[in-house]
Design a protein around this motif. Sequence first.
Motif, PDB file in Angstrom:
ATOM      1  N   ARG A  15      15.795  61.154  20.118  1.00 19.71           N
ATOM      2  CA  ARG A  15      15.136  61.899  21.173  1.00 19.71           C
ATOM      3  C   ARG A  15      15.385  63.384  21.007  1.00 19.71           C
ATOM      4  O   ARG A  15      16.370  63.798  20.388  1.00 19.71           O
ATOM      5  N   GLN A  16      14.466  64.159  21.542  1.00 18.79           N
ATOM      6  CA  GLN A  16      14.609  65.608  21.510  1.00 18.79           C
ATOM      7  C   GLN A  16      14.179  66.174  22.849  1.00 18.79           C
ATOM      8  O   GLN A  16      13.011  66.025  23.246  1.00 18.79           O
ATOM      9  N   ALA A  17      15.123  66.791  23.519  1.00 21.82           N
ATOM     10  CA  ALA A  17      14.845  67.467  24.779  1.00 21.82           C
ATOM     11  C   ALA A  17      14.433  68.912  24.483  1.00 21.82           C
ATOM     12  O   ALA A  17      14.782  69.453  23.429  1.00 21.82           O
ATOM     13  N   PRO A  18      13.713  69.548  25.397  1.00 21.23           N
ATOM     14  CA  PRO A  18      13.276  70.932  25.182  1.00 21.23           C
ATOM     15  C   PRO A  18      14.459  71.847  24.890  1.00 21.23           C
ATOM     16  O   PRO A  18      15.471  71.831  25.597  1.00 21.23           O
ATOM     17  N   GLY A  19      14.353  72.610  23.833  1.00 22.18           N
ATOM     18  CA  GLY A  19      15.390  73.571  23.489  1.00 22.18           C
ATOM     19  C   GLY A  19      16.628  72.980  22.842  1.00 22.18           C
ATOM     20  O   GLY A  19      17.612  73.691  22.630  1.00 22.18           O
ATOM     21  N   LYS A  20      16.583  71.687  22.552  1.00 19.84           N
ATOM     22  CA  LYS A  20      17.752  71.040  21.956  1.00 19.84           C
ATOM     23  C   LYS A  20      17.411  70.438  20.601  1.00 19.84           C
ATOM     24  O   LYS A  20      16.237  70.206  20.290  1.00 19.84           O
ATOM     25  N   GLU A  21      18.460  70.179  19.833  1.00 18.34           N
ATOM     26  CA  GLU A  21      18.288  69.527  18.547  1.00 18.34           C
ATOM     27  C   GLU A  21      17.998  68.032  18.754  1.00 18.34           C
ATOM     28  O   GLU A  21      18.416  67.442  19.764  1.00 18.34           O
ATOM     29  N   PRO A  22      17.300  67.399  17.798  1.00 14.84           N
ATOM     30  CA  PRO A  22      17.108  65.951  17.886  1.00 14.84           C
ATOM     31  C   PRO A  22      18.458  65.235  17.855  1.00 14.84           C
ATOM     32  O   PRO A  22      19.383  65.681  17.154  1.00 14.84           O
ATOM     33  N   GLU A  23      18.564  64.151  18.597  1.00 14.79           N
ATOM     34  CA  GLU A  23      19.803  63.381  18.583  1.00 14.79           C
ATOM     35  C   GLU A  23      19.499  61.899  18.425  1.00 14.79           C
ATOM     36  O   GLU A  23      18.451  61.411  18.885  1.00 14.79           O
ATOM     37  N   GLY A  24      20.400  61.213  17.777  1.00 13.28           N
ATOM     38  CA  GLY A  24      20.260  59.775  17.628  1.00 13.28           C
ATOM     39  C   GLY A  24      20.611  59.060  18.917  1.00 13.28           C
ATOM     40  O   GLY A  24      21.592  59.418  19.574  1.00 13.28           O
ATOM     41  N   VAL A  25      19.823  58.082  19.272  1.00 12.66           N
ATOM     42  CA  VAL A  25      20.044  57.293  20.485  1.00 12.66           C
ATOM     43  C   VAL A  25      20.620  55.922  20.128  1.00 12.66           C
ATOM     44  O   VAL A  25      21.628  55.492  20.692  1.00 12.66           O
ATOM     45  N   SER A  26      19.983  55.247  19.183  1.00 13.71           N
ATOM     46  CA  SER A  26      20.424  53.919  18.801  1.00 13.71           C
ATOM     47  C   SER A  26      19.790  53.553  17.472  1.00 13.71           C
ATOM     48  O   SER A  26      18.728  54.077  17.117  1.00 13.71           O
ATOM     49  N   CYS A  27      20.451  52.682  16.736  1.00 17.13           N
ATOM     50  CA  CYS A  27      19.858  52.188  15.493  1.00 17.13           C
ATOM     51  C   CYS A  27      20.237  50.735  15.300  1.00 17.13           C
ATOM     52  O   CYS A  27      21.193  50.225  15.901  1.00 17.13           O
ATOM     53  N   ILE A  28      19.458  50.078  14.462  1.00 17.09           N
ATOM     54  CA  ILE A  28      19.709  48.689  14.123  1.00 17.09           C
ATOM     55  C   ILE A  28      19.524  48.555  12.624  1.00 17.09           C
ATOM     56  O   ILE A  28      18.584  49.110  12.042  1.00 17.09           O
ATOM     57  N   GLY A  29      20.450  47.842  11.983  1.00 20.10           N
ATOM     58  CA  GLY A  29      20.428  47.752  10.542  1.00 20.10           C
ATOM     59  C   GLY A  29      19.406  46.765  10.017  1.00 20.10           C
ATOM     60  O   GLY A  29      18.800  46.008  10.779  1.00 20.10           O
ATOM     61  N   ALA A  30      19.229  46.778   8.689  1.00 19.54           N
ATOM     62  CA  ALA A  30      18.337  45.824   8.052  1.00 19.54           C
ATOM     63  C   ALA A  30      18.758  44.406   8.409  1.00 19.54           C
ATOM     64  O   ALA A  30      19.955  44.115   8.470  1.00 19.54           O
ATOM     65  N   SER A  31      17.785  43.568   8.696  1.00 22.19           N
ATOM     66  CA  SER A  31      18.031  42.179   9.109  1.00 22.19           C
ATOM     67  C   SER A  31      18.933  42.098  10.334  1.00 22.19           C
ATOM     68  O   SER A  31      19.678  41.129  10.503  1.00 22.19           O
ATOM     69  N   ASP A  32      18.864  43.129  11.182  1.00 20.36           N
ATOM     70  CA  ASP A  32      19.635  43.179  12.435  1.00 20.36           C
ATOM     71  C   ASP A  32      21.130  43.002  12.199  1.00 20.36           C
ATOM     72  O   ASP A  32      21.821  42.386  13.012  1.00 20.36           O
ATOM     73  N   ASP A  33      21.650  43.561  11.090  1.00 19.17           N
ATOM     74  CA  ASP A  33      23.045  43.292  10.771  1.00 19.17           C
ATOM     75  C   ASP A  33      24.020  44.073  11.630  1.00 19.17           C
ATOM     76  O   ASP A  33      25.192  43.699  11.713  1.00 19.17           O
ATOM     77  N   ASP A  34      23.572  45.140  12.286  1.00 21.82           N
ATOM     78  CA  ASP A  34      24.483  45.903  13.135  1.00 21.82           C
ATOM     79  C   ASP A  34      23.671  46.816  14.043  1.00 21.82           C
ATOM     80  O   ASP A  34      22.538  47.163  13.718  1.00 21.82           O
TER      81      ASP A  34
END
Length: 127
Positions: A38-57
């Motif tokens: 996500r990126q809010a106005p005036g801010k750098e993009p930030e990671g919110v969540s991720c999921i690995g290949a084959s849902d490994d993590d």
Amino acid sequence: EIQLVESGGGLVEAGGSLRLSCAVSGLFFDDYAIGWFRQAPGKEPEGVSCIGASDDDTYYADSVKGRFAISTDTIENTMYLQMNSLKTEDTAVYYCALDMSGHGCDADISPDEYDTWGQGTQVTVSS
């Protein structure tokens, strides 16, 4: 052509919920790490969540732990982000992105490690 299309954003009151979708076409995304940013106005993009290949993590930013949940539907080739107990500080444009270079999903959820992006969907949380 690989495409990621986000949907589900909108205006919601604080404390409310939204469910974002990221429809992927052109490849089977379960072979790659995929994430929400996500990126809010005036801010750098930030990671919110991720999921690995084959849902490994899965990993979440500290700011959303316990409130957001990432999931995938491999039949629909779609990723979701269920967002509950929304706060005004969650207001941002939300993007989904694929890591096709093989960095993988890790606790950093670094936008620099994701190379194929959707166009974004606006989430606005009012007080």
